[in-house]
Structure formats: structure tokens, C-alpha cells
Design an enzyme around this catalytic site. Structure first.
Site, PDB file in Angstrom:
ATOM      1  N   LYS A 118      44.175 -18.481   4.061  1.00  0.00           N
ATOM      2  CA  LYS A 118      45.347 -18.053   4.852  1.00  0.00           C
ATOM      3  C   LYS A 118      45.591 -19.022   6.015  1.00  0.00           C
ATOM      4  O   LYS A 118      46.736 -19.374   6.318  1.00  0.00           O
ATOM      5  CB  LYS A 118      45.099 -16.639   5.378  1.00  0.00           C
ATOM      6  CG  LYS A 118      46.087 -16.158   6.410  1.00  0.00           C
ATOM      7  CD  LYS A 118      47.402 -15.690   5.828  1.00  0.00           C
ATOM      8  CE  LYS A 118      48.372 -15.290   6.948  1.00  0.00           C
ATOM      9  NZ  LYS A 118      49.600 -14.711   6.488  1.00  0.00           N
ATOM     10  N   CYS A 151      52.198 -15.513  13.158  1.00  0.00           N
ATOM     11  CA  CYS A 151      51.385 -16.330  12.246  1.00  0.00           C
ATOM     12  C   CYS A 151      51.358 -17.815  12.602  1.00  0.00           C
ATOM     13  O   CYS A 151      50.327 -18.330  13.042  1.00  0.00           O
ATOM     14  CB  CYS A 151      51.894 -16.169  10.819  1.00  0.00           C
ATOM     15  SG  CYS A 151      51.890 -14.471  10.252  1.00  0.00           S
TER      16      CYS A 151
HETATM   17  N1  LIG Z   1      54.115  -9.535  10.695  1.00  0.00           N
HETATM   18  C1  LIG Z   1      54.034 -10.396   9.709  1.00  0.00           C
HETATM   19  O1  LIG Z   1      55.021 -10.990   9.303  1.00  0.00           O
HETATM   20  C2  LIG Z   1      52.708 -10.656   9.026  1.00  0.00           C
HETATM   21  C3  LIG Z   1      52.701 -11.399   7.857  1.00  0.00           C
HETATM   22  C4  LIG Z   1      51.507 -11.594   7.202  1.00  0.00           C
HETATM   23  C5  LIG Z   1      50.332 -11.079   7.730  1.00  0.00           C
HETATM   24  N2  LIG Z   1      50.350 -10.356   8.891  1.00  0.00           N
HETATM   25  C6  LIG Z   1      49.081  -9.843   9.397  1.00  0.00           C
HETATM   26  O2  LIG Z   1      49.235  -8.488   9.673  1.00  0.00           O
HETATM   27  C7  LIG Z   1      48.719  -8.205  10.964  1.00  0.00           C
HETATM   28  C8  LIG Z   1      49.483  -7.053  11.526  1.00  0.00           C
HETATM   29  O3  LIG Z   1      50.816  -7.465  11.598  1.00  0.00           O
HETATM   30  P1  LIG Z   1      51.988  -6.432  11.827  1.00  0.00           P
HETATM   31  O4  LIG Z   1      53.231  -7.223  11.808  1.00  0.00           O
HETATM   32  O5  LIG Z   1      51.876  -5.291  10.902  1.00  0.00           O
HETATM   33  O6  LIG Z   1      51.648  -5.968  13.311  1.00  0.00           O
HETATM   34  P2  LIG Z   1      52.376  -4.827  14.116  1.00  0.00           P
HETATM   35  O7  LIG Z   1      52.214  -5.178  15.538  1.00  0.00           O
HETATM   36  O8  LIG Z   1      53.740  -4.588  13.575  1.00  0.00           O
HETATM   37  O9  LIG Z   1      51.503  -3.551  13.785  1.00  0.00           O
HETATM   38  C9  LIG Z   1      50.186  -3.421  14.130  1.00  0.00           C
HETATM   39  C10 LIG Z   1      49.902  -1.932  14.221  1.00  0.00           C
HETATM   40  O10 LIG Z   1      48.505  -1.780  14.417  1.00  0.00           O
HETATM   41  C11 LIG Z   1      48.341  -0.728  15.353  1.00  0.00           C
HETATM   42  N3  LIG Z   1      47.029  -0.865  15.961  1.00  0.00           N
HETATM   43  C12 LIG Z   1      46.595  -1.772  16.861  1.00  0.00           C
HETATM   44  N4  LIG Z   1      45.308  -1.554  17.154  1.00  0.00           N
HETATM   45  C13 LIG Z   1      44.913  -0.504  16.416  1.00  0.00           C
HETATM   46  C14 LIG Z   1      43.689   0.200  16.281  1.00  0.00           C
HETATM   47  N5  LIG Z   1      42.607  -0.163  16.955  1.00  0.00           N
HETATM   48  N6  LIG Z   1      43.637   1.250  15.448  1.00  0.00           N
HETATM   49  C15 LIG Z   1      44.725   1.627  14.748  1.00  0.00           C
HETATM   50  N7  LIG Z   1      45.908   0.993  14.831  1.00  0.00           N
HETATM   51  C16 LIG Z   1      45.997  -0.048  15.662  1.00  0.00           C
HETATM   52  C17 LIG Z   1      49.468  -0.905  16.333  1.00  0.00           C
HETATM   53  O11 LIG Z   1      49.707   0.291  17.033  1.00  0.00           O
HETATM   54  C18 LIG Z   1      50.604  -1.291  15.402  1.00  0.00           C
HETATM   55  O12 LIG Z   1      51.323  -0.176  14.951  1.00  0.00           O
HETATM   56  C19 LIG Z   1      48.908  -9.507  11.712  1.00  0.00           C
HETATM   57  O13 LIG Z   1      48.005  -9.655  12.769  1.00  0.00           O
HETATM   58  C20 LIG Z   1      48.654 -10.520  10.647  1.00  0.00           C
HETATM   59  O14 LIG Z   1      47.282 -10.791  10.571  1.00  0.00           O
HETATM   60  C21 LIG Z   1      51.523 -10.130   9.541  1.00  0.00           C
END
Ligand SMILES: NC(=O)c1ccc[n+]([C@@H]2O[C@H](COP(=O)([O-])OP(=O)(O)OC[C@H]3O[C@@H](n4cnc5c(N)ncnc54)[C@H](O)[C@@H]3O)[C@@H](O)[C@H]2O)c1
Length: 682
Positions: free
Chosen positions: A458, A512
């Protein structure tokens, strides 16, 4: 005797191996187990205890006498719950045999753990049936999967079994109880048999209370394995290892219900699993439990959440630990960020990990999908889980990493398309995670050597994009002063299949691309990854390049009214993380401009952090702008008529998205990092 070899029978022909299957919750090869086996044999009146012990030893040597790591000891209380597999007298297939030929999802009774060799004589009707012959073709691991069970394995075995002992022995049905419904498959019927109290040669026999046969239409908690009407058993987990109870997944906890986690939860639910979503935000949890998605921009998500909740497949909670205690699989997808000083901020992942560890049960699979620096799963998260849970990874629970590579806004389409990369901390964890993802995804599942390889894949993929954009930016800055039409030149270059030059822009944002190169740089030695470091600096500097170009075009920015269009880091996504909008607003402020921001995806309160006046696009303030900076070209802007801006003198096209001609027709200068300098009219 090696597995697969034939023993000569009394009639001189190859005799079938006869086995008696013992169904127990927990079993082992220890002394206690043998004592119980003696009782069993005596009650059946087959052999004196000593002879029986010898047979057990024979069996150990002939099948596979290796000790199984993590294999539990015999539990006396449950040993008597034994007998053959229902009144069909199915017998003989060890979990190992089933896993090798039919895949790990054969509804082999959990605890169908020990196989004894009570007799070398041939099977007779009414006595113990023969074990399927060892010379049945072995399926390669790739086919020994749930799909193989669906589509290949059973017919395959049926086709190839040569038969012996008359008509009853001519198919696999001899060993798998007959299907209850045509088309459901023998495997499902076998599962039903296991859970049904049966006649068991006079032995006290009760069904395993955790095994629930599912007949007819699919019900909650049932997992289809052999056709649309087929269903498997809901069951609890035991310890790991080949003799542990079968790895049936019915409940998944998804930790982090954000832009990626919620669509994932809905996807798992759509595949028939019970999903418990966990998030810290009570509003998000309440919204999901009422059937509404709190993420609005994702195509198909509203509908998917509504359906999953209506069918009782998706629930949300703020209590991660309680959810994990009910789960067979835990998927962690919370954010991991870098701070302004580029230090990695592990707080969310660490907090989620502790909550998971507190609820973790033996046999559970934990998969991290949050992008992580190389080695984090093994060196940081594994010890943290072990410390908090008292369990040992590999022996008591499985642990894997599988990066999420989806593109927000088209997640469900990507879930069908992108191969799912999976690497465990050990081969068993990889296998278990691969099995899980094959069950819940339509895309190819792609195992790699270990968790570190998956983590690095990744980071390599996203860093490639960052460096590629940096190259595009450097090439554009070089070419723009040399009468080159950069857009046309890159298009022409990319007509050669090995060229994939990205688009120049005023900056790279989001979770990212600007973040993950730092996961690599964080532990890179001096001199390592210099290209990555340089690329990051180039991209971080592009906002300044763009604002300086605008400044030159306008002859200074002091007191100019500048409207920033789009606060998101990219078009059509409601996400401010690492958005270049922050740098743009800051640079404009420093240059003395009056800065306004408009983004239809956010409320004014949500844009508070930008420290700019938030305006409506139709407002007097917005329409009186001297200049516009296009930071995120949302779909809703595509029809924008620049002539509406009465005082407009220049447009900085930060994303290469705007038609230059439409800007010039409005009497304004078109400014871009890859465009020749254009002076704004006075
Ligand atoms: N957003 C993207 O486009 C994308 C694409 C590929 C991969 N990702 C991966 O996905 C991860 C998350 O991205 P996202 O866009 O969903 O983030 P986001 O900020 O939209 O959502 C993260 C969620 O996790 C919750 N959270 C945080 N700490 C927590 C805990 N300790 N226990 C339970 N819930 C908790 C938050 O309240 C939030 O709702 C990124 O860090 C990345 O590694 C994201």
C-alpha cells in the site's frame, strides 16, 4: 504407514481404512484422551483397551502424528458426547482431510477432532462405514476454498471416486450424509446431521449446542456455502490449529465507521454476515442504527445501509470491546495520520487496538485495514493485543494486515474490482484472512508473503503516485516557460503504454498520498528514499507556485477579493484532511488578500478551521470576487458561468479542470502551474 498407502485386507485386496469418528468439544492425544478412548472402545465392545491404544498409536503414525500447535487437551466432560456423524454413520474424514479436499468451510463438526482406527476389516452395512479412500484426488489449496465447495470440490470428488463395496460406495454420498434437499449439497446435509441428536451405538449423544442446522431459506446467522438455499452452521470458536472447530464466520466487528469502514460494514452484511459496526461517535452510531448513513457522498451507501439494518444484519455501537467479544472476525479501519511535524500519530489505532484486545476471544481473526508503516502489525499491534488480552497471536488468535485501496466516492465499484491484498503474521493467519475476504468480496483475493509485504504494498502504491505527481509538477514547471502546451504533451507521451505521467496541480491532499510517503520516510536511513523525500517537497511547494502565479497575473494580491472554490482535498469528496485549501488560504492571507471560501459539501461550521469567510456562490460577496482559485472542481461547478463574476480578472485553475477559453470569454486571465504566464486586464 504413510497416508494414502493401502493396507492389505483379509481377502488379500486393498482394505479400506476404517475409522470411528469421535465428536468432542475438545480433544487431544494426551493420556486423558486415550483413557476416554478406551472407555469408548470398551462400551462399543470392539477391542480390549490395550489393543485400542495400539490402534490409536497406529493411527497417529499413519495419518499424521505431529502435535498440533495450540491444540487443546481432551475435556472429559464432553468426551462422552460422541458417536458417529448422525444416523448416517458418516465417519472417517478428519478435519485435515476435509480441509485438504473440500476447503476449510466444510461443515465438519467442530470437535470432529479425533479419528480412531477400530478395525482393519472392511466395512459392512450396519457397521462403521469406510473412510473415503486416500487415493481420492487432492485439491490444490486454491480450489480447497469455499468456492471450491460451491462449484468444484464435491462434484469433483463424486466424479472421481471409483467406488467399492457395492452401489452404496460409489459416491461421496457414502461418506457425506445424503442431502436433505436436492441442490443443497451433501455438505450442508452433513452439517445438519451433526447437529441432530442421533443414534450413536448406544452412547449418550447430544448435539453440540453451538451448532444450529439451517434448513430451507437462509436465516440470520447462516452462511451459504453450496448454492442459494444452502446454509451452514452458526458456531462458536475454539482454539486454533487443524483440530480446532471449523472456522465458520458469522459475525464481523468493523471498528471505525467512516468513509471506508461504513461501506465495508454494509458490504459484509450484504454477504450474509452479521456485522457490528463500532465507532466513537454516538451520532454516527445512532444514525446507522436508524438505517441512515451519516456519510452522504458515497454512491449506493444509503441504500446499502438501509437494507442491511432493515434485515437485521448491521448494528452499530460505541462499545467496541463488547462487539469484539461477539465477533469471529474483527476489521480495524480507523485513521492513522501524521502531525504537522511529520510525526506519526498512532492514537486512534492504539485506542482501537486496546478496545479490541479487551474483548478478544480465542479463535478470532483480527485484520487491520488502516494503512500502516511497515512492521506495525507485528511489532506494535501484536504485542499490544497480546498484553491486553492475555492471548498469543498465532496460537490463540489470527492476525493479518490487508490494506484498503478504495477510492472514496466509488467504493462499491472498487470493492468488486481491486484485488484484495492480504498478509498475515504467519501463514495460518494469511489463510484465515484470505478465506474471510473470499467470502465477503467479489474481487480477487491476493495473498502475499506476510503482513509486512502487505503493509509495504500500500505504501509503495501511494508513494508511486506522489512521486509521479511530483515528476509531473517538475516537468510542467520546466515546460511552461518554453512555449509547451503541457497538457497536450503529457497526453501525447502517455499514448506510449509505458508512460503514465500524472497531472500537475497546486497540491496533493487527503488521508493517503501526502501522508503515506512519511510512513516510509519515518524510518528511512540517511540516503534512502531521496526521490520520495524530494517528491514530497515538490508537491508541498506547489500551492506557493500557484499563488505566486496568480499574484503576478493580478499585479499583486493585496486587498484583492479572492474566492477559493472547493475546500475538499479533491472533487466530490467531503474530506478536509490535508487539503491544499489550508495552504492556499494561508498564502492568500499572507499576501494581504481578502479570502472567501465556498464548498457546497460543507456547512459553514465545518469550514471554520479554514479561517476564511464562508460564502454562498450566489452571494453578493462571492460574485464580486477579483479572482477565483479552483481548489476542488466538484461536479456542481461544472456548469459554472464565469461571466456571473462581475469583477473577475483571473482564475487560478489548480486542478487543470477548467476550460481556459470559458475563462477568457469572461474577460479574465487563465492561470495554472503548467500554463504560460497570462496577464490579467486592469
Ligand atoms: N478515505 C479514503 O479515501 C481512504 C482510502 C483508502 C484507505 N483508507 C484508509 O482508511 C482509513 C480510515 O479512513 P476513513 O476515510 O474511513 O476515515 P474517517 O475519518 O472517515 O473515519 C474514521 C472513523 O473511525 C472512527 N474512529 C477513530 N478512532 C476510533 C476508535 N478508537 N474506535 C472506534 N472508531 C474510531 C472515527 O470516529 C471515524 O468515524 C484511513 O486512515 C486509511 O488508512 C482511506
Amino acid at each position: 504407514m504413510a497416508r494414502g498407502q493401502r493396507r492389505p485386507g483379509g481377502d488379500g485386496r486393498a482394505a479400506p481404512d476404517l475409522f470411528q469418528v469421535r465428536i468432542s468439544h475438545l480433544s487431544g492425544h494426551g493420556r486423558a484422551g486415550r483413557g476416554a478412548e478406551q472407555q469408548l472402545a470398551q462400551r462399543r465392545g470392539h477391542r480390549p483397551p490395550g489393543a485400542h491404544r495400539r490402534r490409536v498409536r497406529d493411527h497417529d503414525q499413519s495419518l499424521d502424528a505431529r502435535p498440533f500447535p495450540g491444540r487443546p487437551r481432551l475435556d472429559h466432560r464432553h468426551h462422552a458426547w460422541c458417536g458417529q456423524l448422525g444416523d448416517q454413520r458418516f465417519a472417517g474424514a478428519t478435519p485435515r482431510w476435509c480441509a485438504a479436499r473440500l476447503g476449510p468451510h466444510l461443515p465438519h463438526p467442530r470437535g470432529l477432532a479425533d479419528v480412531q482406527r477400530p478395525s482393519r476389516r472392511r466395512s459392512r452395512p450396519g457397521r462403521l462405514p469406510a473412510r473415503p479412500p486416500d487415493h481420492l484426488p487432492q485439491l490444490p489449496p486454491s480450489q480447497a476454498s469455499p468456492r471450491a465447495v460451491d462449484g468444484h470440490a464435491v462434484p469433483h470428488l463424486r466424479d472421481h471416486h471409483p467406488g467399492r463395496g457395492g452401489a452404496r460406495g460409489r459416491s461421496l454420498d457414502r461418506w457425506l450424509p445424503a442431502p436433505a434437499h436436492p441442490g443443497r449439497g451433501a455438505i450442508v446435509a452433513a452439517a445438519d446431521q451433526v447437529a441432530r441428536p442421533g443414534r450413536h451405538a448406544g452412547l449418550p449423544c447430544r448435539p453440540d449446542p453451538r451448532l444450529q442446522p439451517v434448513r430451507g431459506p437462509l436465516r440470520r446467522g447462516a452462511v451459504p456455502v453450496a448454492g442459494p438455499r444452502a446454509a451452514l452452521l452458526r458456531a462458536d470458536h475454539g482454539a486454533l490449529g487443524p483440530h480446532s472447530r471449523a472456522p465458520l464466520v458469522t459475525t464481523v466487528a468493523v471498528v471505525g465507521l467512516g468513509k471506508i469502514g461504513l461501506p465495508l460494514a454494509a458490504q459484509f452484511a450484504s454477504k450474509g454476515l452479521d456485522v457490528i459496526g463500532c465507532d466513537l461517535q454516538p451520532e454516527a452510531v445512532a444514525s446507522i442504527n436508524s438505517g441512515r448513513s451519516h456519510i452522504r457522498e458515497e454512491a449506493g451507501l444509503e441504500e446499502a445501509v438501509r437494507t442491511a439494518v432493515a434485515h437485521g444484519r448491521l448494528k452499530a455501537t460505541t462499545d467496541t470491546t463488547a462487539a469484539v467479544a461477539k465477533a469471529d472476525v474483527v476489521v480495524v479501519i480507523v485513521p492513522l495520520m501524521v502531525e504537522p511535524d511529520r510525526k506519526i500519530d498512532y492514537r486512534s489505532v492504539d485506542a482501537a487496538t486496546l478496545a479490541v484486545a479487551r474483548g478478544l476471544r480465542r479463535g478470532t481473526l483480527v485484520v487491520y485495514e488502516t494503512t500502516l508503516p511497515v512492521g506495525t502489525t507485528r511489532q506494535r499491534l501484536k504485542p499490544a493485543i497480546e498484553r491486553e488480552s492475555g492471548l498469543t497471536a498465532g496460537a490463540d488468535f489470527h492476525l493479518a494486515f490487508s490494506p484498503e485501496r478504495l477510492y472514496a466516492g466509488r467504493i462499491f465499484a472498487d470493492l468488486r474490482k481491486y484485488p484484495k491484498i492480504v498478509g498475515g503474521i504467519d501463514p495460518a493467519s494469511t489463510d484465515k484472512a484470505v478465506d474471510f475476504y473470499r467470502k465477503v468480496l467479489d474481487a480477487e483475493v491476493w495473498p502475499v508473503e506476510n503482513a509486512e509485504t502487505a503493509e509495504f504494498a500500500k505504501l509503495a502504491e501511494t508513494t508511486y503516485r506522489d512521486v509521479n505527481i511530483a515528476l509531473a509538477n517538475q516537468l510542467a514547471l520546466y515546460a511552461a516557460g518554453r512555449h509547451v502546451n503541457v497538457g497536450q504533451a503529457f497526453k501525447a507521451a502517455n499514448s506510449q503504454p509505458f508512460s503514465h505521467i500524472h497531472r500537475p496541480s497546486i497540491g496533493v491532499g487527503g488521508h493517503c498520498i501526502p501522508v503515506y510517503p512519511h510512513f516510509l520516510l519515518d524510518d528511512a536511513a540517511d540516503g534512502e528514499l531521496s526521490l520520495v523525500r524530494d517528491g514530497r517537497q515538490t508537491n508541498d511547494g506547489m500551492a506557493r507556485v500557484g499563488i505566486e502565479a496568480l499574484d503576478r497575473s493580478l499585479g499583486g494580491l493585496r486587498s484583492r477579493r479572492v474566492l477559493v472554490l472547493g475546500a475538499s482535498y479533491r472533487e466530490d469528496v467531503k474530506e478536509l484532511a490535508f487539503s491544499t485549501a489550508f495552504a492556499i488560504v494561508d498564502l492568500l492571507h499572507r499576501a494581504g488578500a481578502n479570502v472567501m471560501v465556498h464548498d457546497p459539501l460543507f456547512t459553514p461550521a465545518e469550514l471554520f478551521a479554514l479561517e476564511a469567510e464562508v460564502v454562498d456562490l450566489d452571494s453578493e460577496a462571492a460574485l464580486s470576487a477579483d479572482a477565483v482559485v479552483v481548489q476542488a472542481w466538484h461536479s456542481s461547478f461544472h456548469e459554472l458561468d464565469w461571466r456571473r463574476f462581475k469583477s473577475l480578472r483571473a482564475v487560478l485553475d489548480g486542478r487543470g479542470s477548467v476550460d481556459p477559453q470559458s475563462v477568457r470569454e469572461a474577460g479574465a486571465a487563465y492561470v495554472a502551474v503548467d500554463a504560460p504566464r497570462e496577464e490579467a486586464s486592469a
